[in-house]
Design a protein around this motif. Structure first.
Motif, PDB file in Angstrom:
ATOM      1  N   LYS A  28       0.944  -1.168  -0.088  1.00  0.00           N
ATOM      2  CA  LYS A  28      -0.088   0.150   0.115  1.00  0.00           C
ATOM      3  C   LYS A  28       1.005   1.258  -0.072  1.00  0.00           C
ATOM      4  CE  LYS A  28      -3.930  -2.050   2.031  1.00  0.00           C
ATOM      5  NZ  LYS A  28      -4.808  -2.132   3.410  1.00  0.00           N
ATOM      6  N   GLU A  29       1.967   1.200   0.334  1.00  0.00           N
ATOM      7  CA  GLU A  29       3.129   2.180   0.354  1.00  0.00           C
ATOM      8  C   GLU A  29       3.839   2.626  -0.902  1.00  0.00           C
ATOM      9  OE1 GLU A  29       5.660   2.257   3.843  1.00  0.00           O
ATOM     10  OE2 GLU A  29       4.049   0.837   4.753  1.00  0.00           O
ATOM     11  N   TRP A  30       4.019   1.707  -1.842  1.00  0.00           N
ATOM     12  CA  TRP A  30       4.737   2.276  -2.978  1.00  0.00           C
ATOM     13  C   TRP A  30       4.220   1.700  -4.231  1.00  0.00           C
ATOM     14  CZ3 TRP A  30       9.091   4.539  -1.387  1.00  0.00           C
ATOM     15  CH2 TRP A  30       9.376   4.458  -0.031  1.00  0.00           C
ATOM     16  N   ASN A  31       4.863   2.646  -5.365  1.00  0.00           N
ATOM     17  CA  ASN A  31       4.460   2.276  -6.820  1.00  0.00           C
ATOM     18  C   ASN A  31       5.522   1.817  -7.643  1.00  0.00           C
ATOM     19  OD1 ASN A  31       1.587   3.080  -6.780  1.00  0.00           O
ATOM     20  ND2 ASN A  31       2.374   5.347  -6.944  1.00  0.00           N
ATOM     21  N   PRO A  32       5.574   0.602  -7.972  1.00  0.00           N
ATOM     22  CA  PRO A  32       6.564   0.242  -8.964  1.00  0.00           C
ATOM     23  C   PRO A  32       6.855   1.149 -10.219  1.00  0.00           C
ATOM     24  CG  PRO A  32       5.053  -1.232  -9.198  1.00  0.00           C
ATOM     25  CD  PRO A  32       4.341  -0.354  -8.332  1.00  0.00           C
ATOM     26  N   CYS A  33       8.070   1.537 -10.478  1.00  0.00           N
ATOM     27  CA  CYS A  33       8.436   2.192 -11.715  1.00  0.00           C
ATOM     28  C   CYS A  33       9.590   1.740 -12.482  1.00  0.00           C
ATOM     29  CB  CYS A  33       8.942   3.791 -11.027  1.00  0.00           C
ATOM     30  SG  CYS A  33       7.822   4.573 -10.198  1.00  0.00           S
ATOM     31  N   PHE A  34       9.732   1.940 -13.711  1.00  0.00           N
ATOM     32  CA  PHE A  34      10.695   1.615 -14.668  1.00  0.00           C
ATOM     33  C   PHE A  34      11.097   2.645 -15.443  1.00  0.00           C
ATOM     34  CE2 PHE A  34      11.499   0.266 -18.894  1.00  0.00           C
ATOM     35  CZ  PHE A  34      12.269  -0.736 -18.883  1.00  0.00           C
ATOM     36  N   VAL A  35      12.355   2.396 -15.769  1.00  0.00           N
ATOM     37  CA  VAL A  35      13.321   3.735 -16.728  1.00  0.00           C
ATOM     38  C   VAL A  35      14.379   2.817 -17.437  1.00  0.00           C
ATOM     39  CG1 VAL A  35      15.017   4.393 -14.889  1.00  0.00           C
ATOM     40  CG2 VAL A  35      14.219   5.899 -16.697  1.00  0.00           C
ATOM     41  N   ARG A  36      14.796   3.048 -18.442  1.00  0.00           N
ATOM     42  CA  ARG A  36      16.104   2.679 -19.109  1.00  0.00           C
ATOM     43  C   ARG A  36      16.894   3.560 -18.685  1.00  0.00           C
ATOM     44  NH1 ARG A  36      15.495  -1.795 -21.751  1.00  0.00           N
ATOM     45  NH2 ARG A  36      17.575  -1.587 -22.811  1.00  0.00           N
ATOM     46  N   HIS A  37      18.180   3.123 -18.137  1.00  0.00           N
ATOM     47  CA  HIS A  37      19.207   3.802 -17.717  1.00  0.00           C
ATOM     48  C   HIS A  37      20.681   3.124 -18.087  1.00  0.00           C
ATOM     49  CE1 HIS A  37      21.115   6.849 -15.402  1.00  0.00           C
ATOM     50  NE2 HIS A  37      22.018   5.984 -14.812  1.00  0.00           N
ATOM     51  N   GLU A  38      21.466   3.825 -18.681  1.00  0.00           N
ATOM     52  CA  GLU A  38      22.685   3.116 -19.236  1.00  0.00           C
ATOM     53  C   GLU A  38      22.369   2.225 -20.186  1.00  0.00           C
ATOM     54  OE1 GLU A  38      25.771   2.854 -16.020  1.00  0.00           O
ATOM     55  OE2 GLU A  38      25.505   5.037 -15.220  1.00  0.00           O
ATOM     56  N   GLY A  39      21.516   1.937 -20.620  1.00  0.00           N
ATOM     57  CA  GLY A  39      21.005   1.039 -21.773  1.00  0.00           C
ATOM     58  C   GLY A  39      20.543  -0.199 -21.158  1.00  0.00           C
ATOM     59  N   GLU A  40      20.195  -0.177 -20.034  1.00  0.00           N
ATOM     60  CA  GLU A  40      19.768  -1.148 -19.388  1.00  0.00           C
ATOM     61  C   GLU A  40      18.200  -0.824 -18.712  1.00  0.00           C
ATOM     62  OE1 GLU A  40      21.031  -4.415 -18.989  1.00  0.00           O
ATOM     63  OE2 GLU A  40      22.907  -3.602 -20.271  1.00  0.00           O
ATOM     64  N   PRO A  41      17.215  -1.961 -18.605  1.00  0.00           N
ATOM     65  CA  PRO A  41      15.974  -1.658 -17.809  1.00  0.00           C
ATOM     66  C   PRO A  41      16.438  -1.483 -16.428  1.00  0.00           C
ATOM     67  CG  PRO A  41      16.374  -4.063 -18.395  1.00  0.00           C
ATOM     68  CD  PRO A  41      17.401  -3.252 -19.179  1.00  0.00           C
ATOM     69  N   HIS A  42      15.552  -0.819 -15.722  1.00  0.00           N
ATOM     70  CA  HIS A  42      15.771  -0.626 -14.376  1.00  0.00           C
ATOM     71  C   HIS A  42      14.635  -0.193 -13.663  1.00  0.00           C
ATOM     72  CE1 HIS A  42      17.900   0.421 -10.651  1.00  0.00           C
ATOM     73  NE2 HIS A  42      17.298   1.598 -10.548  1.00  0.00           N
ATOM     74  N   TRP A  43      14.377  -0.975 -12.277  1.00  0.00           N
ATOM     75  CA  TRP A  43      13.097  -0.944 -11.547  1.00  0.00           C
ATOM     76  C   TRP A  43      13.394  -0.419 -10.441  1.00  0.00           C
ATOM     77  CZ3 TRP A  43       8.190  -2.637 -13.208  1.00  0.00           C
ATOM     78  CH2 TRP A  43       8.279  -3.471 -14.311  1.00  0.00           C
ATOM     79  N   TYR A  44      12.684   0.690  -9.691  1.00  0.00           N
ATOM     80  CA  TYR A  44      12.749   1.257  -8.536  1.00  0.00           C
ATOM     81  C   TYR A  44      11.087   1.440  -8.159  1.00  0.00           C
ATOM     82  CZ  TYR A  44      11.665   5.374 -11.232  1.00  0.00           C
ATOM     83  OH  TYR A  44      11.191   6.315 -12.114  1.00  0.00           O
TER      84      TYR A  44
END
Length: 114
Positions: A47-63
């Protein structure tokens, strides 16, 4: 839980078997663990967090971003040479609704030391 607490509980349990093959053997403990780490924190505190995605330095990244404050939680950011471009990230659901096989393994490991 604060970032340092998450890190302290999770880091000792990150092993190569939880990484995808291309990341195995990397000396940075966080490299290749962004998805599973984000997924575990999400499922333990859904209930506290939302998953997010970005491509960084050519790699997929989740936070994760906090649902009310927007605070970023990214235990694995140190795997990169440059700061992660969170402003380019998007909110995105995980690949499965339930914890993945890797997430279940990590959650089980963490539960044994709580």
């Amino acid at each position: 839980m604060r970032t340092a607490e998450y890190s302290r509980h999770i880091a000792p349990h990150l092993t190569d078997d939880l990484r995808r093959p291309k990341y195995r053997g990397n000396s940075n403990i966080w490299a290749g663990h962004c998805y599973v780490v984000s997924e575990v924190i999400y499922h333990l505190n859904y209930k506290e967090w939302n998953p997010c995605f970005v491509r960084h330095e050519g790699e997929p990244h989740w936070y994760l971003t906090h649902v009310t404050t927007g605070r970023i939680l990214d235990l694995t950011a140190s795997q990169f040479k440059t700061p992660v471009s969170y402003d380019k990230g998007v909110r995105k659901g995980f690949l499965t609704r339930q914890p993945s096989k890797r997430a279940k393994i990590l959650m089980e490991r963490i539960a044994h030391v709580r």
